[in-house]
Design an enzyme around this catalytic site. Structure first.
Site, mmCIF file in Angstrom:
data_model
loop_
_atom_site.group_PDB
_atom_site.id
_atom_site.type_symbol
_atom_site.label_atom_id
_atom_site.label_comp_id
_atom_site.label_asym_id
_atom_site.label_seq_id
_atom_site.Cartn_x
_atom_site.Cartn_y
_atom_site.Cartn_z
ATOM 1 N N ASN A 62 1.356 -1.852 -0.051
ATOM 2 C CA ASN A 62 -0.015 0.325 0.087
ATOM 3 C C ASN A 62 0.986 1.167 0.042
ATOM 4 O OD1 ASN A 62 -2.409 1.503 -0.092
ATOM 5 N ND2 ASN A 62 -2.865 1.549 1.908
ATOM 6 N N ASP A 99 -1.510 -10.784 -3.715
ATOM 7 C CA ASP A 99 -3.072 -10.213 -3.267
ATOM 8 C C ASP A 99 -4.284 -10.419 -4.119
ATOM 9 O OD1 ASP A 99 -5.394 -8.775 -2.430
ATOM 10 O OD2 ASP A 99 -4.042 -6.923 -2.047
ATOM 11 N N ASP A 148 -2.282 -2.107 5.947
ATOM 12 C CA ASP A 148 -3.622 -2.997 6.186
ATOM 13 C C ASP A 148 -3.133 -4.391 5.917
ATOM 14 O OD1 ASP A 148 -4.412 -2.469 3.417
ATOM 15 O OD2 ASP A 148 -6.098 -1.681 3.848
ATOM 16 N N HIS A 149 -2.406 -4.652 5.312
ATOM 17 C CA HIS A 149 -2.312 -6.571 5.317
ATOM 18 C C HIS A 149 -0.953 -6.727 5.633
ATOM 19 C CE1 HIS A 149 -4.385 -6.896 1.150
ATOM 20 N NE2 HIS A 149 -4.383 -5.779 1.130
ATOM 21 N N GLU A 204 0.445 -3.137 -4.888
ATOM 22 C CA GLU A 204 -0.023 -2.023 -4.463
ATOM 23 C C GLU A 204 1.087 -0.819 -4.715
ATOM 24 O OE1 GLU A 204 -4.302 -0.123 -3.020
ATOM 25 O OE2 GLU A 204 -3.749 -1.958 -2.176
ATOM 26 N N ASN A 242 -7.207 -11.130 -3.695
ATOM 27 C CA ASN A 242 -8.408 -10.079 -3.008
ATOM 28 C C ASN A 242 -9.977 -10.981 -3.131
ATOM 29 O OD1 ASN A 242 -8.125 -7.086 -2.668
ATOM 30 N ND2 ASN A 242 -7.524 -6.745 -4.682
ATOM 31 N N TYR A 294 -1.277 -9.028 -7.956
ATOM 32 C CA TYR A 294 -2.552 -7.353 -7.482
ATOM 33 C C TYR A 294 -3.742 -7.885 -8.537
ATOM 34 C CZ TYR A 294 -4.063 -3.405 -5.662
ATOM 35 O OH TYR A 294 -5.067 -2.768 -5.098
#
Length: 262
Positions: free
Chosen positions: A11, A150, A252-253, A36, A152, A107
């Site tokens: 992030n 990620d 947040d990961h 990200e 998702n 991603y």
């Protein structure tokens, strides 16, 4: 020769370069895959990482969003990328280590908030992206390969804090799980993390919206490590570095690790 790999949605690699350096210093994986990154490739702080021994990097970048990078202590050859669903996004890059092992860093699109492609274009793009991943794996049939990133999607009931409450929430809907499983099966991939940790709740993401993410523990396992069947048996020591979610100004990961005896 054993090597340890980690995957982490950072992030913003520039904003959180100190956290990347902390991870590289304290955990010292041989390879770190980031998602990200939110940065053009030429703006990634490679000198900081090279000073810690990570002198090799392959990446795809964009200003402000998306972006994937593979940092490595070992030489790694750039073997390209795929633009699934023709989104024009930096969401995939692949590299080959000297022993021939190919690492795919993905991603997958998040998919927006409404799990209905008729009213949410982003959800349709996510499903199309996964469908084209499936078709590519079916056509190319990967071997001696590791896929991380990620993705998702939290596919299993114990990959989310409440299966019942999240069935209609993007990242855990049945249609997304079906699409992810189809892509996995098409490539002959094995879920390394769950092979090592087959039972129990397991999360790699906790929302920024939670006042106390640790106490609430409403997490989801969105970050994955897969391997093709020919090397999946060489994987072990999978873990999620949960404390990283509590570092100063965190992503947040949390990073996900696996070791391979290859």
């Amino acid at each position: 020769m054993p090597f340890t790999l980690a995957t982490w949605n950072i992030n913003s690699v520039r904003l959180r370069a100190p956290l990347v350096c902390k991870l590289l210093s304290e955990e010292a994986p041989d390879v770190l895959c980031l998602q990200e990154c939110k940065s053009p490739v030429d703006k990634i702080p490679t000198e900081d990482f090279a000073a810690l021994g990570y002198t090799h990097m392959i990446a795809r970048g964009q200003k402000g969003y998306n972006g994937v990078a593979i940092l490595s202590k070992r030489p790694i050859e750039d073997v390209g990328d795929q633009d699934f669903a023709a989104l024009g996004h930096a969401r995939h890059v692949a590299g080959r280590l000297e022993d021939g092992t190919v690492i795919h860093n993905f991603y997958v699109p998040a998919g927006g908030d409404v799990p209905d492609r008729e009213v949410n274009v982003k959800f349709g793009q996510k499903l199309d992206y996964l469908t084209q991943m499936r078709d590519w794996f079916h056509a190319e049939r990967p071997a001696r390969s590791i896929l991380v990133g990620d993705l998702n999607i939290a596919p299993r009931e114990d990959d989310v804090w409440s299966h019942k409450q999240l069935l209609k929430v993007v990242s855990h809907t049945p249609v997304e799980v079906e699409h992810l499983n189809d892509a996995m099966q098409a490539g002959g991939w094995a879920d390394v993390t769950r092979a090592d940790i087959p039972e129990g709740q397991l999360y790699s993401w906790w929302s920024y919206r939670a006042r106390d993410w640790d106490a609430a523990d409403k997490g989801r396992r969105l970050d994955h490590v897969w391997a093709t069947q020919d090397i999946a048996g060489a994987a072990h020591s999978s873990r999620i570095l949960r404390p990283a979610r509590g570092w100063d100004k965190p992503s947040d990961h949390a990073p996900v690790f696996a070791t391979f005896d290859l």
